[in-house]
Design an enzyme around this catalytic site. Structure first.
Site, mmCIF file in Angstrom:
data_model
loop_
_atom_site.group_PDB
_atom_site.id
_atom_site.type_symbol
_atom_site.label_atom_id
_atom_site.label_comp_id
_atom_site.label_asym_id
_atom_site.label_seq_id
_atom_site.Cartn_x
_atom_site.Cartn_y
_atom_site.Cartn_z
ATOM 1 N N SER A 1 0.834 -1.203 0.000
ATOM 2 C CA SER A 1 0.000 0.000 0.000
ATOM 3 C C SER A 1 0.875 1.262 0.000
ATOM 4 C CB SER A 1 -1.054 -0.050 1.107
ATOM 5 O OG SER A 1 -0.632 0.610 2.239
ATOM 6 N N ASP B 1 2.217 9.030 6.542
ATOM 7 C CA ASP B 1 1.441 8.052 7.318
ATOM 8 C C ASP B 1 1.978 6.626 7.159
ATOM 9 O OD1 ASP B 1 0.634 7.609 4.734
ATOM 10 O OD2 ASP B 1 -1.505 7.469 5.191
ATOM 11 N N GLU C 1 2.350 9.463 12.115
ATOM 12 C CA GLU C 1 1.034 10.129 12.157
ATOM 13 C C GLU C 1 0.259 9.618 13.369
ATOM 14 O OE1 GLU C 1 -1.987 10.726 8.690
ATOM 15 O OE2 GLU C 1 -2.796 9.094 9.922
ATOM 16 N N GLU D 1 -18.079 4.458 8.966
ATOM 17 C CA GLU D 1 -17.977 5.231 7.722
ATOM 18 C C GLU D 1 -16.952 4.583 6.794
ATOM 19 O OE1 GLU D 1 -16.620 8.289 4.921
ATOM 20 O OE2 GLU D 1 -15.434 7.242 6.419
HETATM 21 P P1 GTP Z 1 -4.256 10.590 3.095
HETATM 22 O O1 GTP Z 1 -5.785 10.574 3.027
HETATM 23 O O2 GTP Z 1 -3.748 9.516 4.017
HETATM 24 O O3 GTP Z 1 -3.603 10.570 1.779
HETATM 25 O O4 GTP Z 1 -3.782 11.939 3.740
HETATM 26 P P2 GTP Z 1 -4.482 13.352 3.938
HETATM 27 O O5 GTP Z 1 -3.472 14.397 3.769
HETATM 28 O O6 GTP Z 1 -5.751 13.461 3.147
HETATM 29 O O7 GTP Z 1 -4.762 13.291 5.494
HETATM 30 P P3 GTP Z 1 -6.074 13.336 6.339
HETATM 31 O O8 GTP Z 1 -5.634 13.973 7.601
HETATM 32 O O9 GTP Z 1 -7.222 13.936 5.605
HETATM 33 O O10 GTP Z 1 -6.452 11.784 6.584
HETATM 34 C C1 GTP Z 1 -5.534 10.832 6.987
HETATM 35 C C2 GTP Z 1 -6.243 9.641 7.606
HETATM 36 O O11 GTP Z 1 -7.330 10.043 8.437
HETATM 37 C C3 GTP Z 1 -6.866 8.660 6.656
HETATM 38 O O12 GTP Z 1 -5.929 7.746 6.183
HETATM 39 C C4 GTP Z 1 -7.925 7.994 7.539
HETATM 40 O O13 GTP Z 1 -7.334 7.061 8.429
HETATM 41 C C5 GTP Z 1 -8.415 9.144 8.379
HETATM 42 N N1 GTP Z 1 -9.547 9.826 7.711
HETATM 43 C C6 GTP Z 1 -9.520 11.019 7.099
HETATM 44 N N2 GTP Z 1 -10.724 11.346 6.615
HETATM 45 C C7 GTP Z 1 -11.560 10.330 6.938
HETATM 46 C C8 GTP Z 1 -12.963 10.067 6.711
HETATM 47 O O14 GTP Z 1 -13.686 10.849 6.110
HETATM 48 N N3 GTP Z 1 -13.450 8.897 7.207
HETATM 49 C C9 GTP Z 1 -12.685 8.000 7.889
HETATM 50 N N4 GTP Z 1 -13.268 6.879 8.320
HETATM 51 N N5 GTP Z 1 -11.368 8.210 8.110
HETATM 52 C C10 GTP Z 1 -10.807 9.351 7.639
#
Ligand code: GTP
Ligand code: MG
Length: 229
Positions: free
Chosen positions: A75, A98, A165, A180
């Site tokens: 991944s 992450d 993270e 969700e």
């Molecule tokens: P990535 O999504 O990991 O590429 O990074 P990003 O920069 O978008 O970071 P963000 O802080 O938005 O989200 C990182 C992580 O938070 C995700 O991999 C999920 O584990 C969690 N997360 C963020 N948004 C959601 C959501 O809408 N639903 C759920 N269930 N988890 C979320």
């Protein structure tokens, strides 16, 4: 190297330099994963010390549950590809934040901020970024406190800063996020509007529950409620 159908095996054979660079890449990659396993160990130790100390000195446990994972090589490579990054572990180390992930579940909202404060107050923890999705939830209702930390792991060659993270949330936020995530996965991201609406409503209900629980909890702690009656 472009491999065309009409090429003979000798023509498609890798040069010694190519074999060497693949060997080096494999080494760098496994070292990258190893460093992220170590940073998880470091941060988990910090968290469990904070938890035990709090139980010891305040008879209060701010942390309900802790989980952690290192991104699987597959991944990680998929994310590198998705983000259009080169296969360069120095760039991957910097850009993909992450690879090491820790999730802390607390009972109350105040605890989520408090745990982050205590962690980042430590000399060897550098706070790279905070995303406060509790103060500003995502449009779908997602709530959580996200922090990117940089913490040294002590290798033979000396301290190596590694990124981790940390997601900190309440039990109610975690309950919502797990469901969700399952729904998102089941519909491959294309969740029907009705369910999106219901999920957002459920997120608001979870948030209301958090506020209520927090209020009750502080009333009991401040002693304005007689716990025996
Ligand atoms: P990535 O999504 O990991 O590429 O990074 P990003 O920069 O978008 O970071 P963000 O802080 O938005 O989200 C990182 C992580 O938070 C995700 O991999 C999920 O584990 C969690 N997360 C963020 N948004 C959601 C959501 O809408 N639903 C759920 N269930 N988890 C979320
Ligand atoms: Mg995201």
């Amino acid at each position: 190297m472009e491999i065309r159908k009409e090429m003979t095996p000798a023509e498609t054979a890798l040069t010694p330099q190519q074999i060497e660079s693949i060997r080096q890449l494999r080494l760098d990659f496994s070292q990258l994963i190893m460093h992220h396993r170590f940073v998880i160990d470091e941060v988990l130790t910090k968290i469990s010390i904070l938890r035990e100390e709090s139980v010891h000195t305040r008879s209060y446990n701010p942390i309900e549950h802790i989980s952690s994972r290192v991104k699987s090589p597959r991944s990680l490579l998929e994310k590198v590809h998705r983000r259009g990054l080169p296969l360069d572990t120095e760039i991957i180390r910097r850009e993909i934040t992450d690879i090491a992930g820790i999730r802390i579940t607390c009972s109350f909202i105040a605890d989520t901020y408090h745990v982050l404060e205590l962690l980042t107050a430590q000399n060897d923890v550098r706070l790279v970024e905070v995303k406060d999705y509790i103060a500003e939830p995502k449009p779908n209702g997602y709530r959580s406190l996200h922090a990117i930390l940089e913490v040294p792991v002590f290798m033979r060659s000396g301290p190596t800063p590694v990124i981790c993270e940390v997601q900190i949330r309440t039990i109610a936020m975690d309950f919502w996020a797990s469901l969700e995530h399952k729904i998102h996965y089941k519909f491959d991201g294309d969740v029907p509007d009705r369910l999106v609406g219901e999920l957002t409503e459920a997120a608001d209900a979870a948030s209301e529950l958090d506020r209520k629980m927090e209020r009750l909890h502080s009333e009991v702690r401040e002693g304005s409620v007689d716990v025996d009656s």
